[in-house]
Design a protein around this motif. Structure first.
Motif, PDB file in Angstrom:
ATOM      1  N   VAL A 147       5.625 -60.138  11.831  1.00  0.00           N
ATOM      2  CA  VAL A 147       6.974 -60.248  12.397  1.00  0.00           C
ATOM      3  C   VAL A 147       8.039 -59.702  11.448  1.00  0.00           C
ATOM      4  CG1 VAL A 147       8.640 -61.750  13.528  1.00  0.00           C
ATOM      5  CG2 VAL A 147       6.192 -62.186  13.803  1.00  0.00           C
ATOM      6  N   PRO A 148       8.095 -60.110  10.159  1.00  0.00           N
ATOM      7  CA  PRO A 148       9.071 -59.451   9.285  1.00  0.00           C
ATOM      8  C   PRO A 148       8.792 -57.958   9.104  1.00  0.00           C
ATOM      9  CG  PRO A 148       7.608 -60.875   8.019  1.00  0.00           C
ATOM     10  CD  PRO A 148       7.385 -61.187   9.462  1.00  0.00           C
ATOM     11  N   SER A 149       7.518 -57.569   9.153  1.00  0.00           N
ATOM     12  CA  SER A 149       7.189 -56.143   9.050  1.00  0.00           C
ATOM     13  C   SER A 149       7.716 -55.391  10.265  1.00  0.00           C
ATOM     14  CB  SER A 149       5.669 -55.974   8.936  1.00  0.00           C
ATOM     15  OG  SER A 149       5.162 -56.656   7.815  1.00  0.00           O
ATOM     16  N   LEU A 150       7.598 -56.011  11.422  1.00  0.00           N
ATOM     17  CA  LEU A 150       8.157 -55.410  12.637  1.00  0.00           C
ATOM     18  C   LEU A 150       9.661 -55.252  12.505  1.00  0.00           C
ATOM     19  CD1 LEU A 150       7.590 -54.476  15.580  1.00  0.00           C
ATOM     20  CD2 LEU A 150       8.001 -56.839  16.293  1.00  0.00           C
ATOM     21  N   GLY A 151      10.317 -56.266  11.923  1.00  0.00           N
ATOM     22  CA  GLY A 151      11.755 -56.166  11.698  1.00  0.00           C
ATOM     23  C   GLY A 151      12.103 -55.018  10.765  1.00  0.00           C
ATOM     24  N   ALA A 152      11.298 -54.815   9.723  1.00  0.00           N
ATOM     25  CA  ALA A 152      11.573 -53.748   8.758  1.00  0.00           C
ATOM     26  C   ALA A 152      11.435 -52.368   9.392  1.00  0.00           C
ATOM     27  CB  ALA A 152      10.638 -53.877   7.557  1.00  0.00           C
ATOM     28  N   VAL A 153      10.357 -52.142  10.142  1.00  0.00           N
ATOM     29  CA  VAL A 153      10.186 -50.823  10.756  1.00  0.00           C
ATOM     30  C   VAL A 153      11.196 -50.618  11.880  1.00  0.00           C
ATOM     31  CG1 VAL A 153       7.760 -50.590  10.093  1.00  0.00           C
ATOM     32  CG2 VAL A 153       8.327 -51.639  12.285  1.00  0.00           C
ATOM     33  N   ALA A 154      11.580 -51.700  12.571  1.00  0.00           N
ATOM     34  CA  ALA A 154      12.618 -51.571  13.604  1.00  0.00           C
ATOM     35  C   ALA A 154      13.947 -51.154  12.978  1.00  0.00           C
ATOM     36  CB  ALA A 154      12.774 -52.893  14.359  1.00  0.00           C
ATOM     37  N   ASP A 155      14.266 -51.715  11.817  1.00  0.00           N
ATOM     38  CA  ASP A 155      15.500 -51.328  11.138  1.00  0.00           C
ATOM     39  C   ASP A 155      15.454 -49.849  10.731  1.00  0.00           C
ATOM     40  OD1 ASP A 155      16.503 -53.863  11.406  1.00  0.00           O
ATOM     41  OD2 ASP A 155      16.073 -54.482   9.345  1.00  0.00           O
ATOM     42  N   PHE A 156      14.291 -49.374  10.278  1.00  0.00           N
ATOM     43  CA  PHE A 156      14.159 -47.967   9.927  1.00  0.00           C
ATOM     44  C   PHE A 156      14.405 -47.088  11.148  1.00  0.00           C
ATOM     45  CE2 PHE A 156      11.632 -44.116   9.904  1.00  0.00           C
ATOM     46  CZ  PHE A 156      11.996 -43.514   8.705  1.00  0.00           C
ATOM     47  N   VAL A 157      13.773 -47.441  12.259  1.00  0.00           N
ATOM     48  CA  VAL A 157      13.929 -46.639  13.481  1.00  0.00           C
ATOM     49  C   VAL A 157      15.380 -46.655  13.944  1.00  0.00           C
ATOM     50  CG1 VAL A 157      13.281 -46.497  15.926  1.00  0.00           C
ATOM     51  CG2 VAL A 157      11.541 -46.982  14.187  1.00  0.00           C
ATOM     52  N   ALA A 158      16.009 -47.829  13.873  1.00  0.00           N
ATOM     53  CA  ALA A 158      17.401 -47.943  14.336  1.00  0.00           C
ATOM     54  C   ALA A 158      18.347 -47.123  13.468  1.00  0.00           C
ATOM     55  CB  ALA A 158      17.820 -49.409  14.337  1.00  0.00           C
ATOM     56  N   SER A 159      18.132 -47.142  12.153  1.00  0.00           N
ATOM     57  CA  SER A 159      19.077 -46.474  11.250  1.00  0.00           C
ATOM     58  C   SER A 159      18.773 -44.995  11.060  1.00  0.00           C
ATOM     59  CB  SER A 159      19.083 -47.180   9.892  1.00  0.00           C
ATOM     60  OG  SER A 159      17.812 -47.087   9.271  1.00  0.00           O
ATOM     61  N   ARG A 160      17.495 -44.620  11.069  1.00  0.00           N
ATOM     62  CA  ARG A 160      17.124 -43.229  10.806  1.00  0.00           C
ATOM     63  C   ARG A 160      16.861 -42.421  12.065  1.00  0.00           C
ATOM     64  NH1 ARG A 160      15.658 -42.846   5.364  1.00  0.00           N
ATOM     65  NH2 ARG A 160      16.761 -44.534   4.295  1.00  0.00           N
ATOM     66  N   GLY A 161      16.643 -43.102  13.187  1.00  0.00           N
ATOM     67  CA  GLY A 161      16.407 -42.385  14.434  1.00  0.00           C
ATOM     68  C   GLY A 161      15.100 -41.632  14.463  1.00  0.00           C
ATOM     69  N   ARG A 162      14.082 -42.152  13.745  1.00  0.00           N
ATOM     70  CA  ARG A 162      12.767 -41.508  13.702  1.00  0.00           C
ATOM     71  C   ARG A 162      11.683 -42.527  14.035  1.00  0.00           C
ATOM     72  NH1 ARG A 162      10.859 -38.029   9.051  1.00  0.00           N
ATOM     73  NH2 ARG A 162       9.551 -37.359  10.800  1.00  0.00           N
TER      74      ARG A 162
END
Length: 348
Positions: A147-162
């Motif tokens: 769950v925290p890992s999902l949050g981390a990759v979601a933040d990457f996708v949201a901020s970097r658009g990749r």
């Protein structure tokens, strides 16, 4: 400045090691002798709520595993984890319609083995990901790591658009411990199994689970109730029977007040529950405290029965089993700390 993208889960896959064994056979053909027929051990295995488990190391064939050094166990970890992880990430990318070269971040969560170069680097290389791919390894968080890992990759996708990929991979069968009458150790041997699960997240995708929010609480006063200690004979689990009671004190507040209320939601409006099946009593406590319908946790009970507790991949495996209904979904997992993590997802 780039506007934040919506991180959406567009692909998922999970796989197991080749050896799948019934709980009854594991008891009869290895653990009965391992525990010298101890009646308590037999009852724990029989009442686990598990009918079968998959393992990278079959203790019936490799009976000396409880005496392996930690070094030998780590060598075996890499032998088993790389092909299992490669297969799982490849399938998740295929289900999302992406190539390895499309990935902007690869995150790997695992607490059952360590190596440098890490599993994340080895997989990125074997899968043919770009030399510029960002990598993140998340270790020693235990069952709630997804769950925290999902949050981390979601933040990457949201901020970097990749796009990003999260792989959770655990090989608990590497850590069979020497015989003991310690109930906590017996429970761990009766519950845990091996698996890998991966999810792919893409920015602003039209179909999938959008990651809306992630929340957490840690009860530091109960940190000694769950542990995962590195010893000369592998990693040793500590798992107190008090864990469900502590979870009962927090799950209602975390889900109702921290996760759902800020989004104007109540548990009654949630259409899917992906709850980590840490054991039968854990699921009973969640159902009771959130006043869930009897069928709400069917996916969690099903994974526990057919797969056992596979640590961090398990909640992602439950998420894959949920019926495809519209509306909010809650994913929840628990682990050392004692820590509870929950995520709010919404089908887009």
């Amino acid at each position: 400045m780039r506007a934040a993208a919506r991180p959406v889960i567009t692909g998922a896959a999970h796989f197991f090691p080749d050896t799948k064994t019934s709980q009854g056979d594991l008891w009869q053909e290895f653990f009965r002798e391992h525990y010298n027929g101890l009646p308590l051990a037999r009852r724990i295995f029989e009442n686990s709520g598990i009918s079968s488990r998959s393992t990278a190391v079959d203790p019936r064939a490799e009976r000396e595993v409880s005496g392996w050094s930690t070094g030998r166990r780590m060598e075996r970890y890499i032998e088993e984890a790389v092909p299992l992880g490669r297969r799982t990430v490849s399938a998740a990318l295929e289900s999302a319609g992406l190539a390895p070269s499309d990935v902007g971040m690869l995150a790997v969560a695992s607490c059952t083995g360590y190596t440098t170069p890490g599993l994340d680097l080895r997989l990125a290389d074997e899968l043919g990901m770009s030399s510029k791919v960002q990598r993140l390894f998340i270790g020693h968080m235990g069952c709630y790591a997804a769950v925290p890992s999902l949050g981390a990759v979601a933040d990457f996708v949201a901020s970097r658009g990749r796009p990003a990929v999260l792989l959770c991979l655990e090989l608990t069968s590497l850590h069979v411990q020497p015989p003991t009458e310690d109930m906590e150790q017996i429970v761990a041997h009766a519950l845990f199994a091996d698996a890998a699960a991966a999810v792919v997240l893409e920015p602003d995708a039209g179909s999938g689970f959008e990651v809306v929010d992630v929340v957490a609480v840690t009860d530091h006063s109960t940190a000694d109730l769950m542990s995962w200690q590195i010893t000369d004979l592998g990693f040793k689990m500590g798992l107190s029977p008090k864990v469900p009671d502590v979870l009962a004190q927090h799950v209602g507040e975390v889900v109702r007040d921290q996760l759902l209320a800020p989004h104007g939601l109540t548990p009654e409006e949630v259409t899917g529950w992906a709850v980590h099946p840490g054991g039968k009593r854990i699921l009973e406590v969640v159902g009771e405290r959130l006043d869930l319908p009897a069928e709400a946790l069917d996916a969690s009970y099903g994974v526990l029965d057919e797969c056992g507790n596979c640590s961090s991949p398990t909640v992602l495996m439950v998420l894959e089993r949920l019926p495809r209904t519209d509306g909010p979904v809650v994913a929840m997992a628990f682990g050392p700390g004692l820590t509870l993590y929950a995520a709010l997802l919404r089908r887009s």
